[in-house]
Enzyme design. Structure first.
Site, short mmCIF file in Angstrom:
data_model
loop_
_atom_site.label_atom_id
_atom_site.label_comp_id
_atom_site.label_asym_id
_atom_site.label_seq_id
_atom_site.Cartn_x
_atom_site.Cartn_y
_atom_site.Cartn_z
CD GLN A 249 -2.65 1.44 2.49
OE1 GLN A 249 -2.25 0.96 3.54
NE2 GLN A 249 -3.73 2.19 2.42
CE1 TYR B 71 1.58 -4.28 10.90
CE2 TYR B 71 -0.13 -3.16 12.15
CZ TYR B 71 0.83 -3.15 11.16
OH TYR B 71 1.05 -2.00 10.44
N1 SER Z 1 -3.47 0.01 8.91
C1 SER Z 1 -2.89 -0.96 9.76
C2 SER Z 1 -3.81 -2.08 10.03
O1 SER Z 1 -4.99 -1.84 10.09
C3 SER Z 1 -2.48 -0.33 11.06
O2 SER Z 1 -1.14 -0.06 10.99
O3 SER Z 1 -3.38 -3.17 10.21
#
Ligand code: SER
Length: 313
Positions: A12, A139
């Site tokens: 992205q 994450y």
């Molecule tokens: N845009 C990312 C996510 O939603 C956040 O860093 O995983």
């Protein structure tokens, strides 16, 4: 001399940062690393490598006399929950390889952290720069660990590594890809293509967001900032706009008829664990960060760009 390497160049952010870097430094000075997702129409230098292939990455750094790396490869929050081990391997393994290469070749590095570094115990409104970091996604865990690792490499080895905690980034070039904040992108894609959108979070869900052009400009400005002014060596809070899913739907509906329904799923718990708004005053003070895109301006820009992309203009 700026010879730049971008990992995750076709994700992205990479898809929009690479052309901006090419424009500023010249097409011959930007090397894009991809794997199976290299678009056929990409113009520029491209090399194929997986992020775990340290030897291959080192050879590329030598081949092009690289001095700057934007290390963007990452599995995002929602996708990361599908395979947490792979997420750790890609997000942390890749960062460690890049940092060790940065020590060896004296590279300047950009690495993105995220609002995902925060968790349910973090103050959710106007989240301060220094606060509790107890995320509940893999994450987010890799973002906190990554922040500590980059600060360590800065202190121990003097690596010039700079980082921001991106909010949800809204952009049109790449389709939504595995993030929790992606409903704010998908609503435009589905809205234009189908006239309706089923949103995976509640209408009152509020998250910090930013239009891609601001994110790209801010990233490049941070990399050019006077190092003596930088006081944060983990990752800077960075903010632009905050709105509810419903407010976004309303803003879109001023220009386009989109029927939005809400069906919260596992994304909701992730969204609820993140801040609603961010205090980014340290970034504004240290290196002059300022956003340009408001909710209406972002919405209008997204609709114009996607209409063109889908040949609806
Ligand atoms: N845009 C990312 C996510 O939603 C956040 O860093 O995983």
């Amino acid at each position: 001399m700026n010879n730049i390497l971008v990992t995750g160049a076709f994700g992205q952010i990479g898809s929009e940062l690479v052309p901006a870097l090419q424009k500023k430094f010249g097409v011959d000075h930007v090397v894009a690393i991809g794997h199976h997702t290299i678009p056929k129409d990409f113009q520029g230098i491209v090399e194929q490598a997986e992020i775990g292939e340290g030897d291959k990455l080192e050879a590329i750094i030598k081949k092009y006399s690289i001095d700057t790396v934007y290390h963007l490869v990452s599995l995002l929050s929602a996708k990361g929950e599908v395979d947490p081990s792979l997420t750790w391997q890609i997000n942390m393994g890749g960062l460690k390889i890049i940092l060790d290469l940065a020590v060896k070749y004296n590279l300047q590095v950009f690495w993105p952290s995220s609002i995902a570094a925060f968790g349910p115990t973090t103050p959710r409104v106007n989240t301060p720069q220094q606060t509790v970091l107890e995320p509940t996604t893999m994450y987010g865990v890799t973002k906190v660990a990554g922040e500590l690792l980059v600060a360590y490499y800065h202190k121990k080895f003097g690596v010039d590594i700079r980082s921001v905690r991106y909010p949800g980034i809204i952009s049109w070039k790449t389709p939504p890809g595995g993030g929790t904040t992606d409903y704010a992108v998908a609503i435009f894609y589905d809205g234009l293509q189908k006239g309706s959108y089923e949103c995976f979070v509640r209408p009152d869900t509020t998250l910090p967001m930013m239009y891609m052009d601001d994110a790209v400009r801010g990233t490049m400005e941070l990399m050019e900032a006077d190092p003596s002014k930088l006081t944060i060596h983990t990752s800077y809070n960075l903010a632009a706009i905050s709105f509810t899913a419903e407010e976004l739907a309303k803003e879109i509906n001023k220009q386009l008829k989109v029927d939005v329904t809400y069906k919260p799923d596992f994304h909701q718990a992730i969204a609820d664990s993140w801040p609603q708004s961010i205090d980014d005053s340290v970034a504004r003070k240290d290196w002059g960060w300022n956003h340009e895109y408001t909710l209406p301006k972002m919405t209008e820009t997204m609709i114009i760009a996607l209409k063109k992309k889908f040949s609806l203009a």
